[in-house]
Design an enzyme around this catalytic site. Structure first.
Site, PDB file in Angstrom:
ATOM      1  N   LYS A 451      26.009 -63.574  14.106  1.00  0.00           N
ATOM      2  CA  LYS A 451      26.882 -62.421  14.344  1.00  0.00           C
ATOM      3  C   LYS A 451      28.315 -62.695  13.865  1.00  0.00           C
ATOM      4  O   LYS A 451      28.689 -63.848  13.629  1.00  0.00           O
ATOM      5  CB  LYS A 451      26.875 -62.087  15.839  1.00  0.00           C
ATOM      6  CG  LYS A 451      25.514 -61.647  16.369  1.00  0.00           C
ATOM      7  CD  LYS A 451      25.624 -61.240  17.829  1.00  0.00           C
ATOM      8  CE  LYS A 451      24.305 -60.722  18.357  1.00  0.00           C
ATOM      9  NZ  LYS A 451      24.404 -60.261  19.748  1.00  0.00           N
ATOM     10  N   ARG A 525      13.292 -66.999  19.181  1.00  0.00           N
ATOM     11  CA  ARG A 525      13.849 -66.475  20.434  1.00  0.00           C
ATOM     12  C   ARG A 525      14.013 -67.584  21.471  1.00  0.00           C
ATOM     13  O   ARG A 525      14.935 -67.550  22.283  1.00  0.00           O
ATOM     14  CB  ARG A 525      12.970 -65.339  20.965  1.00  0.00           C
ATOM     15  CG  ARG A 525      13.031 -64.096  20.084  1.00  0.00           C
ATOM     16  CD  ARG A 525      12.362 -62.905  20.709  1.00  0.00           C
ATOM     17  NE  ARG A 525      13.109 -62.398  21.842  1.00  0.00           N
ATOM     18  CZ  ARG A 525      14.184 -61.631  21.776  1.00  0.00           C
ATOM     19  NH1 ARG A 525      14.683 -61.299  20.595  1.00  0.00           N
ATOM     20  NH2 ARG A 525      14.784 -61.198  22.855  1.00  0.00           N
ATOM     21  N   THR A 531      20.156 -63.819  26.428  1.00  0.00           N
ATOM     22  CA  THR A 531      21.259 -63.055  25.827  1.00  0.00           C
ATOM     23  C   THR A 531      22.608 -63.383  26.454  1.00  0.00           C
ATOM     24  O   THR A 531      23.627 -63.371  25.770  1.00  0.00           O
ATOM     25  CB  THR A 531      21.000 -61.540  25.970  1.00  0.00           C
ATOM     26  OG1 THR A 531      20.720 -61.247  27.344  1.00  0.00           O
ATOM     27  CG2 THR A 531      19.818 -61.115  25.118  1.00  0.00           C
ATOM     28  N   ARG A 545      22.799 -69.929  21.928  1.00  0.00           N
ATOM     29  CA  ARG A 545      23.725 -69.060  22.662  1.00  0.00           C
ATOM     30  C   ARG A 545      24.489 -69.855  23.714  1.00  0.00           C
ATOM     31  O   ARG A 545      25.639 -69.525  24.018  1.00  0.00           O
ATOM     32  CB  ARG A 545      22.953 -67.902  23.293  1.00  0.00           C
ATOM     33  CG  ARG A 545      22.586 -66.816  22.274  1.00  0.00           C
ATOM     34  CD  ARG A 545      21.644 -65.792  22.828  1.00  0.00           C
ATOM     35  NE  ARG A 545      21.453 -64.686  21.912  1.00  0.00           N
ATOM     36  CZ  ARG A 545      20.431 -63.834  21.965  1.00  0.00           C
ATOM     37  NH1 ARG A 545      19.497 -63.991  22.904  1.00  0.00           N
ATOM     38  NH2 ARG A 545      20.328 -62.843  21.096  1.00  0.00           N
ATOM     39  N   ASN A 555      27.415 -63.137  21.584  1.00  0.00           N
ATOM     40  CA  ASN A 555      26.537 -64.263  21.927  1.00  0.00           C
ATOM     41  C   ASN A 555      25.982 -64.974  20.700  1.00  0.00           C
ATOM     42  O   ASN A 555      24.903 -65.567  20.742  1.00  0.00           O
ATOM     43  CB  ASN A 555      25.411 -63.808  22.860  1.00  0.00           C
ATOM     44  CG  ASN A 555      24.539 -62.728  22.253  1.00  0.00           C
ATOM     45  OD1 ASN A 555      24.706 -62.368  21.080  1.00  0.00           O
ATOM     46  ND2 ASN A 555      23.623 -62.197  23.027  1.00  0.00           N
ATOM     47  N   HIS A 558      21.283 -63.342  16.780  1.00  0.00           N
ATOM     48  CA  HIS A 558      20.321 -62.289  17.126  1.00  0.00           C
ATOM     49  C   HIS A 558      18.971 -62.664  16.542  1.00  0.00           C
ATOM     50  O   HIS A 558      18.888 -63.346  15.518  1.00  0.00           O
ATOM     51  CB  HIS A 558      20.780 -60.947  16.545  1.00  0.00           C
ATOM     52  CG  HIS A 558      19.693 -59.899  16.506  1.00  0.00           C
ATOM     53  ND1 HIS A 558      19.341 -59.159  17.606  1.00  0.00           N
ATOM     54  CD2 HIS A 558      18.865 -59.509  15.497  1.00  0.00           C
ATOM     55  CE1 HIS A 558      18.345 -58.341  17.275  1.00  0.00           C
ATOM     56  NE2 HIS A 558      18.049 -58.529  16.005  1.00  0.00           N
TER      57      HIS A 558
END
Length: 787
Positions: A451, A525, A531, A545, A555, A558
């Site tokens: 991000k 993941r 998250t 994260r 965070n 993604h």
């Protein structure tokens, strides 16, 4: 010229630092389009800005264009300003919009203008912001500077300095202490006996000089010899300082005995500062102490981060049912990371395929039976020496041997009395591990995004991605459109934070990747973690994260939530991509080859058995399917080839169409062999033959020479002439579709011509394409001559 004049009237042109500072000193809201000479200002929005200016008629609203090339204050925008709009009010930055997003720019103008009026009226405060993109650049620059400062230390192992003090040396504890240190996997790079002078002690321990016990401590340290050690661990020495300080325990001996009875100070210390050992407190201190004792010593080069291996572990049904938790605990204690995990119910076919190399063994049937008796737990284990480490834990494959030679091994501990099949499986090599992991965890792709808030730490995140076994198949650095951001977070639409999330994802550049790995979606993941970074730090402290996230919105990374979501996102961002077995993207040529091979694989296999010219495949595929019939001719009609050798090749004008060429095969074959050849022809072709003869006669002698010679007139129906005319006028594909009409024509050929046709087939196959027109003309002439 007139247009440029109007634009100039709407937008003030700022090209110098003085003009920039003058603009900031004025009241009102200034919307400034930052540009560079090579790109020019964003002219596509002029009409919209002019219309808004006319609609609002607000004297506080001003538009300007500023050239970053010549304005010092905009230096950081050079190379990063296409297109970029800065909003200044009262001389401070209040908003930023990147991209020629007209609706967003107009909305921001309206909102900021309203807010500025409230500020002037005393009803609100002006909030200064910093351009997120520039702030991120500055943060990265700072990190780069820090890295440069450590440049001299880069590539070196981390070390710590240890002193074995006079009390432990005098008690003869040095060999024990050294053995204890080495037992914890710590490498001793240097070990030297030294009798410290008072000056050396006072200098080395200068940080203690204000303590009341300092003079007594100096006397103690100079009372006998000490041993100075330089320590490191593993390939890089990472964390050796904190690890060794944990090993030696608290400085106070009594506290060490109570809190950490297994520590070295608890075991070898006496009291107070006579605590047997000293260890460096920080990396900086360690380097200073190293220079103090060994100024010429060169620290060894780091061997780089360890190569993480992956291996497959299978907990077979009986062990999975009864001992799963205990086995998993053993795996965790041994330092393995469970990178992938899946519960699978194998079918008999799957088990036989997986263990096909053991098919000839007497235990194969029982092995398959055991593997299909219930669910299997498949694990992808990761560790520096995962393959050899896991097999060492398993022990010998034979249960009795495992019990005798390695009673603590997993196969010995969890063996069943009623079978010789062991309860766990492990890959025996890197190649085998790769194949076996792919069997249970097929190659998959997922979309991963770094991000805007974490682009500055991109390289570190990419290192973690590689360490986790992912292949980065494709990348794209871009600023997301709103549409793409909404696609990423489609599952969150309607949530309170949805708009903020989309806004953040479009606020700056993102780094989008396609990651390939077995079980990639779920695997990614797990690596990124929850998250909420705070929750991630508690539940998964090693996650990305936890390491790089700031809050739920910012965070860091993604990941696609499902396989379907990954496929949709991948297609929208990267278009149509095809992936090879190893997860890499296939080039266009490779994609074409793969597609062609898939479509033509069977045909190519068949063509290998054909002995026909390579330029003919299209013709053959449009006519009757003769691919498999030709080998039959060669295999079952050797006597026919004998006749062909005796005959001279007939003239081309006597040729007949390929349908006729295949008939001699049926003449010479027994009835049961001629059927396949008949089946290959269009179904209609066989009907006239059945009408002319009884069914039982038609199979072996349907088109034989005696039939044609003895019954030339019988084979001509009364309505033959019209059919011949219709046949001759139709193109070749129509001949095949109208088998009932084509059959009588064949029987009307002159006996001599038929004989020649039968004999010339193999010789003329290569010239079939050139002869077809002649054949059709011949057929048209024959009825007329006979009539």
């Amino acid at each position: 010229m007139a247009r440029r004049k109007q634009e100039a009237q709407l937008q003030q042109e700022i090209e110098t630092q003085e003009e920039w500072e003058d603009m900031l000193s004025k009241e009102g809201l200034y919307v400034v389009d930052i540009y560079q000479e090579w790109s020019g200002p964003c002219t596509c929005l002029i009409a919209n800005l002019r219309r808004l200016k006319n609609e609002l008629g607000d004297e506080l609203l001003h538009f300007a264009v500023a050239k970053a090339d010549t304005i010092d204050a905009l230096e950081k925008y050079r190379g990063h300003c296409e297109p970029c709009f800065l909003f200044y009010a009262g001389g401070v930055l209040v908003a930023v919009v990147r991209g020629a997003n007209s609706p967003k720019i107009l909305r921001t103008i309206t909102e900021q203008l309203q807010h500025e009026h409230k500020v002037i009226d005393g009803g609100a405060e002006r909030k200064e912001i910093k351009d997120p993109y520039i702030a991120q650049m500055e943060s990265q620059e700072k990190l780069d500077e820090e890295e440069e400062e450590k440049e001299e230390e880069e590539g070196k192992k981390e070390i710590t300095v240890c002193l074995i003090k006079p009390d432990a040396v005098a008690a003869g504890k040095v060999p024990e202490i050294v053995a204890d240190i080495e037992a914890h996997g710590i490498e001793i790079l240097k070990n030297e006996e030294r009798h410290l002078t008072e000056d050396e002690v006072r200098q080395f321990y200068s940080h203690l000089q204000d303590e009341s016990f300092f003079d007594d401590f100096v006397k103690f340290m100079t009372s006998g010899t000490s041993h100075v050690l330089v320590l490191t661990k593993g390939r890089t020495g990472e964390n050796i300082i904190s690890e060794f300080r944990d090993l030696i325990g608290p400085t106070d001996v009594e506290e060490a005995k109570e809190a950490q009875p297994e520590s070295l100070r608890a075991k070898y210390g006496e009291k107070a500062f006579m605590n047997a050992l000293h260890g460096s407190s920080s990396e900086e201190t360690a380097m200073r102490e190293l220079a103090f004792f060994f100024p010429d010593y060169v620290v060894p080069e780091s061997e780089g981060k360890p190569k993480v291996q992956r291996t497959l572990a299978l907990i077979r049904p009986d062990a999975f049912k009864n001992h799963k938790d205990e086995i998993l605990a053993n795996i965790n204690e041994a330092g393995f990371k469970v990178a992938m995990q899946k519960e699978v119910q194998l079918t008999k076919e799957m088990a036989e395929d997986f263990y096909r190399e053991h098919k000839d063994q007497d235990y194969f049937e029982e092995l398959v039976l055991r593997m299909t008796s219930g669910p299997v737990l498949a694990l992808g284990l990761a560790r520096e020496d995962a393959i050899s480490g896991w097999r060492h834990m398993l022990g010998p494959t034979e249960v009795e041997k495992a019990k005798a030679e390695a009673p603590d091994s997993l196969r010995a501990k969890f063996a069943l009395d009623d079978t010789k099949i062991n309860m766990l499986h492990g890959s025996d090599s890197e190649e085998t591990a790769k194949k076996e992991l792919e069997f249970f965890f097929p190659m998959q792709q997922t979309v991963a995004v770094i991000k805007p808030d974490a682009v500055g730490t991109k390289d570190e995140i990419i290192d973690r991605i590689h360490e986790s076994g992912f292949k980065i198949a494709a990348t794209k650095e871009q600023q997301l459109t709103r549409e793409l951001a909404e696609e990423f977070y489609a599952d969150h639409k309607g949530k309170d934070y949805y708009e903020d999330l989309v806004e953040h994802m479009t606020s700056g550049p993102t780094y989008v990747m396609v990651l390939s790995r077995e079980d990639a979606v779920q695997g990614w993941r797990e690596i990124i973690g929850p998250t909420d970074p705070e929750k991630a730090k508690e539940e998964n402290p090693d996650s990305l994260r936890a390491a790089y996230g700031k809050n739920i919105l910012m965070n860091a990374v993604h990941g696609s939530s499902t396989v379907e979501h990954a496929e949709t996102s991948l297609k929208k961002i990267f278009g149509e991509l095809k992936f090879g077995p190893d997860g890499s993207v296939l080039a266009d040529e490779a994609m074409e080859t793969e597609k062609r091979e898939g479509e033509e694989g069977i045909e190519e296999g068949e063509r290998e058995t054909e002995q026909i010219p390579s330029e003919e495949p299209t013709e053959k595929s449009q006519e009757e399917p003769v691919t498999t019939s030709k080998p039959d001719v060669e295999q079952t009609a050797p006597e026919y080839r004998e006749e062909e050798k005796k005959e001279e090749e007939p003239p081309k004008e006597d040729a007949v169409k390929p349908e006729e060429e295949s008939k001699p095969t049926e003449e010479e074959k027994p009835a049961e062999e001629s059927k396949p050849a008949e089946e290959e022809k269009p179904a209609e072709e066989s009907k006239p033959a059945e009408e002319e003869k009884p069914a039982e006669e038609s199979k072996p002698e349907e088109e034989s020479k005696p039939a044609e010679e003895s019954k030339p007139e019988e084979s001509k129906p009364a309505d033959e002439a019209p059919k011949e005319e219709q046949k001759s006028e139709s193109p070749k594909p129509d001949e095949e579709q109208k088998g009932e009409e084509a059959k009588p024509e064949e029987s009307e050929q002159k006996p001599e011509q038929t004989e020649k046709t039968e004999e010339q087939k193999p010789a003329e196959e290569g010239e079939k394409k050139e002869e077809e027109k002649t054949e059709e003309e011949k057929k048209e002439e024959t009825p007329a001559e006979q009539g």
